[in-house]
Design a protein around this motif. Structure first.
Motif, PDB file in Angstrom:
ATOM      1  N   MET A 158       0.814  -1.216   0.000  1.00  0.00           N
ATOM      2  CA  MET A 158       0.000   0.000   0.000  1.00  0.00           C
ATOM      3  C   MET A 158       0.852   1.272   0.000  1.00  0.00           C
ATOM      4  SD  MET A 158      -3.176  -1.150   2.488  1.00  0.00           S
ATOM      5  CE  MET A 158      -4.093   0.385   2.292  1.00  0.00           C
ATOM      6  N   VAL A 159       1.958   1.279   0.750  1.00  0.00           N
ATOM      7  CA  VAL A 159       2.799   2.482   0.727  1.00  0.00           C
ATOM      8  C   VAL A 159       3.527   2.618  -0.609  1.00  0.00           C
ATOM      9  CG1 VAL A 159       3.154   2.560   3.233  1.00  0.00           C
ATOM     10  CG2 VAL A 159       4.811   1.368   1.802  1.00  0.00           C
ATOM     11  N   SER A 160       3.655   1.513  -1.337  1.00  0.00           N
ATOM     12  CA  SER A 160       4.327   1.539  -2.641  1.00  0.00           C
ATOM     13  C   SER A 160       3.380   1.915  -3.773  1.00  0.00           C
ATOM     14  CB  SER A 160       4.940   0.169  -2.945  1.00  0.00           C
ATOM     15  OG  SER A 160       5.825  -0.221  -1.929  1.00  0.00           O
ATOM     16  N   GLY A 161       2.083   1.858  -3.516  1.00  0.00           N
ATOM     17  CA  GLY A 161       1.116   2.144  -4.563  1.00  0.00           C
ATOM     18  C   GLY A 161       0.738   0.932  -5.373  1.00  0.00           C
ATOM     19  N   LYS A 162       1.282  -0.238  -5.028  1.00  0.00           N
ATOM     20  CA  LYS A 162       0.971  -1.452  -5.787  1.00  0.00           C
ATOM     21  C   LYS A 162      -0.464  -1.896  -5.552  1.00  0.00           C
ATOM     22  CE  LYS A 162       1.808  -5.258  -8.152  1.00  0.00           C
ATOM     23  NZ  LYS A 162       2.001  -5.240  -9.613  1.00  0.00           N
ATOM     24  N   ALA A 163      -0.945  -1.730  -4.315  1.00  0.00           N
ATOM     25  CA  ALA A 163      -2.263  -2.265  -3.968  1.00  0.00           C
ATOM     26  C   ALA A 163      -3.413  -1.459  -4.563  1.00  0.00           C
ATOM     27  CB  ALA A 163      -2.408  -2.328  -2.443  1.00  0.00           C
ATOM     28  N   HIS A 164      -3.279  -0.133  -4.608  1.00  0.00           N
ATOM     29  CA  HIS A 164      -4.417   0.680  -5.039  1.00  0.00           C
ATOM     30  C   HIS A 164      -4.047   1.702  -6.115  1.00  0.00           C
ATOM     31  CE1 HIS A 164      -6.812  -1.060  -1.850  1.00  0.00           C
ATOM     32  NE2 HIS A 164      -5.876  -0.746  -0.981  1.00  0.00           N
ATOM     33  N   GLY A 165      -2.867   1.580  -6.679  1.00  0.00           N
ATOM     34  CA  GLY A 165      -2.508   2.429  -7.802  1.00  0.00           C
ATOM     35  C   GLY A 165      -1.868   3.751  -7.426  1.00  0.00           C
ATOM     36  N   GLU A 166      -1.854   4.124  -6.162  1.00  0.00           N
ATOM     37  CA  GLU A 166      -1.206   5.362  -5.754  1.00  0.00           C
ATOM     38  C   GLU A 166      -0.481   5.160  -4.434  1.00  0.00           C
ATOM     39  OE1 GLU A 166      -3.780   8.459  -3.837  1.00  0.00           O
ATOM     40  OE2 GLU A 166      -5.399   7.303  -4.738  1.00  0.00           O
ATOM     41  N   LYS A 167       0.686   5.774  -4.314  1.00  0.00           N
ATOM     42  CA  LYS A 167       1.467   5.665  -3.104  1.00  0.00           C
ATOM     43  C   LYS A 167       0.777   6.415  -1.968  1.00  0.00           C
ATOM     44  CE  LYS A 167       5.818   6.647  -3.663  1.00  0.00           C
ATOM     45  NZ  LYS A 167       7.069   7.262  -4.166  1.00  0.00           N
ATOM     46  N   LYS A 168       0.840   5.864  -0.774  1.00  0.00           N
ATOM     47  CA  LYS A 168       0.258   6.509   0.397  1.00  0.00           C
ATOM     48  C   LYS A 168       1.293   6.532   1.508  1.00  0.00           C
ATOM     49  CE  LYS A 168      -4.443   4.991  -0.675  1.00  0.00           C
ATOM     50  NZ  LYS A 168      -5.649   4.272  -0.200  1.00  0.00           N
ATOM     51  N   ILE A 169       1.188   7.530   2.374  1.00  0.00           N
ATOM     52  CA  ILE A 169       2.136   7.614   3.471  1.00  0.00           C
ATOM     53  C   ILE A 169       1.830   6.519   4.490  1.00  0.00           C
ATOM     54  CG2 ILE A 169       2.475  10.095   3.164  1.00  0.00           C
ATOM     55  CD1 ILE A 169       0.738  10.476   5.698  1.00  0.00           C
ATOM     56  N   PRO A 170       2.827   6.074   5.246  1.00  0.00           N
ATOM     57  CA  PRO A 170       2.618   4.967   6.191  1.00  0.00           C
ATOM     58  C   PRO A 170       1.487   5.194   7.179  1.00  0.00           C
ATOM     59  CG  PRO A 170       4.950   5.384   5.910  1.00  0.00           C
ATOM     60  CD  PRO A 170       4.242   6.476   5.169  1.00  0.00           C
ATOM     61  N   PHE A 171       1.308   6.428   7.659  1.00  0.00           N
ATOM     62  CA  PHE A 171       0.256   6.693   8.642  1.00  0.00           C
ATOM     63  C   PHE A 171      -1.125   6.421   8.054  1.00  0.00           C
ATOM     64  CE2 PHE A 171       3.488  10.189   9.469  1.00  0.00           C
ATOM     65  CZ  PHE A 171       4.241   9.398  10.322  1.00  0.00           C
ATOM     66  N   THR A 172      -1.336   6.863   6.826  1.00  0.00           N
ATOM     67  CA  THR A 172      -2.621   6.648   6.157  1.00  0.00           C
ATOM     68  C   THR A 172      -2.858   5.165   5.903  1.00  0.00           C
ATOM     69  OG1 THR A 172      -2.497   8.817   5.076  1.00  0.00           O
ATOM     70  CG2 THR A 172      -3.977   7.181   4.096  1.00  0.00           C
ATOM     71  N   VAL A 173      -1.814   4.457   5.488  1.00  0.00           N
ATOM     72  CA  VAL A 173      -1.931   3.020   5.219  1.00  0.00           C
ATOM     73  C   VAL A 173      -2.337   2.267   6.478  1.00  0.00           C
ATOM     74  CG1 VAL A 173      -0.614   0.944   4.686  1.00  0.00           C
ATOM     75  CG2 VAL A 173      -0.377   2.969   3.256  1.00  0.00           C
ATOM     76  N   LEU A 174      -1.669   2.543   7.590  1.00  0.00           N
ATOM     77  CA  LEU A 174      -1.973   1.849   8.841  1.00  0.00           C
ATOM     78  C   LEU A 174      -3.391   2.158   9.309  1.00  0.00           C
ATOM     79  CD1 LEU A 174       1.436   2.346  10.634  1.00  0.00           C
ATOM     80  CD2 LEU A 174       0.491   0.181   9.841  1.00  0.00           C
ATOM     81  N   GLU A 175      -3.808   3.407   9.125  1.00  0.00           N
ATOM     82  CA  GLU A 175      -5.169   3.787   9.491  1.00  0.00           C
ATOM     83  C   GLU A 175      -6.183   3.011   8.655  1.00  0.00           C
ATOM     84  OE1 GLU A 175      -7.582   6.067  12.051  1.00  0.00           O
ATOM     85  OE2 GLU A 175      -5.406   5.889  12.004  1.00  0.00           O
ATOM     86  N   GLU A 176      -5.918   2.884   7.359  1.00  0.00           N
ATOM     87  CA  GLU A 176      -6.826   2.149   6.477  1.00  0.00           C
ATOM     88  C   GLU A 176      -6.843   0.664   6.815  1.00  0.00           C
ATOM     89  OE1 GLU A 176      -6.337   2.802   2.334  1.00  0.00           O
ATOM     90  OE2 GLU A 176      -6.491   4.984   2.487  1.00  0.00           O
ATOM     91  N   MET A 177      -5.673   0.118   7.107  1.00  0.00           N
ATOM     92  CA  MET A 177      -5.616  -1.306   7.452  1.00  0.00           C
ATOM     93  C   MET A 177      -6.408  -1.582   8.721  1.00  0.00           C
ATOM     94  SD  MET A 177      -1.661  -2.395   6.579  1.00  0.00           S
ATOM     95  CE  MET A 177      -1.919  -4.122   7.080  1.00  0.00           C
TER      96      MET A 177
END
Length: 252
Positions: A158-177
Motif C-alpha cells: 500500500m505504501v508503494s502504490g501497488k495495492a491501489h494504484g497510488e502511493k500513500k504515506i505509512p500513517f494513512t496506510v496503517l489507518e486504512e488497514m
C-alpha cells in the motif's frame, strides 16, 4: 540458502528502529517494486517479530520467509508480475494467485529453512476471515509467521502504490488497514507496527498537499493520518483532523 542467510541476516539485525521503516517507505520505487518487495517485507516482518520479543532464530526465520515468499514468480511468464493489477485479465489474476503454491514447492525440501518459514511462504496471502489465497484458511489455521508476513506484505504494497494504484504515506496506510480490513489481519501484529511507527513520527519533516512544509509535533494513536503539525512559514500549529482538505502528501 547458505548464501541467502549470509547476505541477509546481518541486514536484518541492523534494521532495528521504526525510523528505518519510514526511510524504507520513502525510498521505495514503484518501478522497481517487484524486486524491492520481498526484501522490504522480510525486513518489516523481522522488525515486527523483534518487537513481539520472539527469539532471534524465530524472527530470522520470519524474515527469510519474506525474502523467499515470491520465488514462485520465477516459474511464471515475466509479463504477469510486471503488469499492474488494473490491466490483468481474470485468467492472469488466477495465475498470479498461484505464486504462493509455486514458491512453496520450490522451498519445501530446503533443509536450512524451518517448517514454519515454509508455511509462511505458502500462506502469506491468507486472511484470518478466509478471504485470502491459495487455500482460503481461517483463524488459527494460519501459522503465526504467516500472520506477521501478511501485515508486512500488505503494508508495503500500500505504501508503494501497488495495492491501489497510488502511493500513500505509512500513517494513512496503517489507518486504512485498521479501519477497512477488520478481521483480515492479526490485530496484535498490526498494533505493534502502528505503535512503533507513531512513536518515532514526532519530529519528522512533512510536505502537505498544498505544498506547505512543516514538522509533526504530535500524533494521535486513534487517528494516525491526521497529526498536529508545526508549519515552517509562521511556526503556527495545524491540526489536520480539523482540516478535511489538507493531508500529508509526503514524509521528507
Amino acid at each position: 540458502m547458505i548464501d541467502i542467510r549470509k547476505r541477509f541476516i546481518p541486514f536484518f539485525k541492523d534494521f532495528s528502529t521504526s525510523s528505518h521503516i519510514l526511510n524504507l517507505c520513502r525510498y521505495q520505487s514503484k518501478e522497481n517494486y517487484f524486486y524491492y518487495h520481498p526484501v522490504a517485507v522480510g525486513l518489516i516482518a523481522a522488525f515486527i517479530g523483534r518487537k513481539k520479543n520472539v527469539k532471534q532464530e524465530e524472527w530470522v526465520d520470519i524474515a527469510l520467509s519474506g525474502i523467499l515468499m515470491d520465488c514462485g514468480f520465477s516459474r511464471m511468464n515475466e509479463h504477469l508480475f510486471l503488469k499492474s493489477n488494473e490491466v490483468l485479465s481474470e485468467t492472469e489474476k488466477r495465475m498470479i494467485k498461484a505464486h504462493p503454491s509455486k514458491s512453496y514447492q520450490m522451498v519445501r525440501h530446503l533443509r536450512l529453512l524451518t517448517e514454519g518459514s515454509k508455511l509462511a511462504v505458502l500462506q502469506h496471502h491468507e486472511h484470518l476471515d478466509g478471504s485470502g489465497y491459495p487455500l482460503g484458511l481461517t483463524g488459527n489455521q494460519v501459522h503465526p509467521y504467516s500472520k506477521i508476513l501478511a501485515v508486512a506484505d500488505t503494508f508495503y504494497a500500500m505504501v508503494s502504490g501497488k495495492a491501489h494504484g497510488e502511493k500513500k504515506i505509512p500513517f494513512t496506510v496503517l489507518e486504512e488497514m485498521r479501519k477497512k480490513t477488520v478481521g483480515k489481519y492479526d490485530f496484535e501484529y498490526l498494533t505493534i507496527l502502528m505503535k512503533e511507527i507513531s512513536s518515532t513520527a514526532t519530529g519528522r519533516r512533512i510536505l502537505l498537499n498544498n505544498n506547505q512544509r512543516g514538522e509533526i509535533v504530535f500524533i494521535n494513536q486513534s487517528d494516525l493520518s491526521n497529526p498536529l503539525i508545526r508549519l515552517d512559514e509562521d511556526a503556527s500549529f495545524l491540526d489536520l483532523s480539523e482540516k478535511n482538505s489538507l493531508y500529508i502528501a509526503e514524509i521528507l
